[in-house]
Each structure stands twice: as structure tokens, then as C-alpha cells.
Design a protein around this motif. Structure first.
Motif, PDB file in Angstrom:
ATOM      1  N   UNK A 176       1.847   6.831  -6.755  1.00 51.80           N
ATOM      2  CA  UNK A 176       0.844   7.853  -7.052  1.00 51.80           C
ATOM      3  C   UNK A 176       1.413   9.252  -6.848  1.00 51.80           C
ATOM      4  N   UNK A 177       2.181   9.429  -5.795  1.00 56.43           N
ATOM      5  CA  UNK A 177       2.796  10.735  -5.531  1.00 56.43           C
ATOM      6  C   UNK A 177       3.808  11.078  -6.626  1.00 56.43           C
ATOM      7  N   UNK A 178       4.634  10.115  -7.013  1.00 53.28           N
ATOM      8  CA  UNK A 178       5.609  10.346  -8.087  1.00 53.28           C
ATOM      9  C   UNK A 178       4.897  10.722  -9.386  1.00 53.28           C
ATOM     10  N   UNK A 179       3.800  10.020  -9.700  1.00 54.25           N
ATOM     11  CA  UNK A 179       3.064  10.328 -10.928  1.00 54.25           C
ATOM     12  C   UNK A 179       2.487  11.739 -10.872  1.00 54.25           C
ATOM     13  N   UNK A 180       1.890  12.089  -9.743  1.00 51.90           N
ATOM     14  CA  UNK A 180       1.285  13.428  -9.639  1.00 51.90           C
ATOM     15  C   UNK A 180       2.350  14.516  -9.760  1.00 51.90           C
ATOM     16  N   UNK A 192       0.841  -1.207   0.000  1.00 51.48           N
ATOM     17  CA  UNK A 192       0.000   0.000   0.000  1.00 51.48           C
ATOM     18  C   UNK A 192       0.870   1.249   0.000  1.00 51.48           C
ATOM     19  N   UNK A 193       1.918   1.262   0.827  1.00 51.36           N
ATOM     20  CA  UNK A 193       2.818   2.416   0.854  1.00 51.36           C
ATOM     21  C   UNK A 193       3.541   2.586  -0.483  1.00 51.36           C
ATOM     22  N   UNK A 194       3.935   1.483  -1.106  1.00 47.73           N
ATOM     23  CA  UNK A 194       4.587   1.548  -2.412  1.00 47.73           C
ATOM     24  C   UNK A 194       3.627   2.143  -3.450  1.00 47.73           C
TER      25      UNK A 194
END
Length: 179
Positions: free
Chosen positions: A34-38, A27-29
Motif C-alpha cells: 500500500x505504501x509503495x502504491x501510494x 499484514x506487514x507485506x
């Protein structure tokens, strides 16, 4: 009589979740991805006039440009490094799968098991680079034609191509890390 979802919800607790270390790490990965993509949807492609680009997408908001921008999470409207997203990979995957059902040599690879699947995946990656290159080139030409390039020419086109293809390859690599 309780539904299956209600029964599952009754059996879940934070204590059980606390013991599931592998689930927590996955889940953390996924949240990290998602953060990297955003963040990548906000890093602009070098040489693009952001003001003219914003004006163009404001005019096209109700049309095809708005829909394309919606599917990429706003990356196309900002002309970010992830503007192409994973669409070249999806297209290449579809093309390779269709060819695998029509071309005898690819049919034979499909029947080889794991080694054949790995070879077909490699062909899909090559197809992704090929499609991403042409889509990025098309975007570079379109940006120049609309006057959205600060310094039009081959250097601008090459910069756009390298940036967008690199962004697509990075997303494809991240996707492979999940599996």
C-alpha cells in the motif's frame, strides 16, 4: 444470544495475534504494498506540464475526469506512473475469460488443469501489455492535444508509453507476489 462476530471478537486477543507470525508478515507485506502504491501515485510521468494538468482536472472535477481520478486514487490528476492502475490487467482478464468460453483451443486449455491455467494466465499478461500500450498511447496523444506536454513529439509519446506500461506491469507483478 451473541452473534458470530461477537463470539469471534471475544476469542481474539493480542497474545494470540503475537503468536501468529505468518499473519503478521502478511499484514506487514500488504501495508508495504500500500505504501509503495501510494508513493507511485505521486511520481509524475516525465514531460507533462503539471500546472496545465491540474487546471484541466480542476475544470473536469465534477465530470468524467473527476470520476476517473477518484478511481485511481488521484494518480490520473497527477499523471503519475501508476495512472493506468490495474485496469488493463482486469480488462485483459475479462477478455481472456470470455474467449476461453468461446474459442475451442482455449476451452481445451481450461480443462488441462494447472498447466492450462498457467498458459491462460500467460495470455492474460500478454493482453495486459497490449491493452496498457494502447491506453498509454491514447493518454500521450490526449496530453499532446490538450497542450500538456513540455516537448510534444515521438520522444514524449514513447516516454509516456514506457512509463505507464512499466507502472502497470510493476503493479501486476506486485499483485502476483501476494498470491
Amino acid at each position: 444470544m451473541a452473534s458470530a462476530a461477537e463470539q469471534m471478537a471475544a476469542n481474539l486477543s493480542w497474545g494470540t495475534f503475537g503468536k501468529a507470525k505468518e499473519l503478521q508478515s502478511r499484514i506487514l507485506f500488504a501495508l508495504g504494498l500500500l505504501i509503495v502504491y501510494r508513493i507511485g501515485t505521486y511520481v509524475p510521468v516525465p514531460g507533462v506540464d503539471a500546472v496545465r494538468l491540474r487546471e484541466f482536472f480542476d475544470q473536469q472535477a465534477a465530470g468524467l475526469g473527476g470520476m476517473l481520478n477518484m478511481f485511481t486514487g488521484g494518480a490520473v490528476g497527477r499523471m503519475a506512473i501508476f495512472s493506468l492502475g490495474i485496469m488493463p490487467y482486469i480488462s485483459a482478464s475479462i477478455i481472456v475469460q470470455l474467449m476461453a468460453s468461446m474459442v475451442p483451443s482455449l476451452q481445451a486449455l481450461k480443462k488441462e488443469g494447472e498447466s492450462g491455467r498457467m498458459k491462460i494466465n500467460q495470455y492474460t499478461r500478454y493482453g495486459t501489455v497490449f491493452l496498457a500500450f494502447f491506453q498509454a498511447y491514447g493518454l500521450a496523444i490526449a496530453l499532446e492535444a490538450e497542450g500538456m506536454a513540455h516537448d510534444p513529439g515521438w520522444f514524449f509519446r514513447l516516454g509516456v508509453i514506457i512509463t505507464l506500461v512499466g507502472g502497470t506491469m510493476f503493479l501486476m507483478w506486485l499483485g502476483e507476489q501476494i498470491t
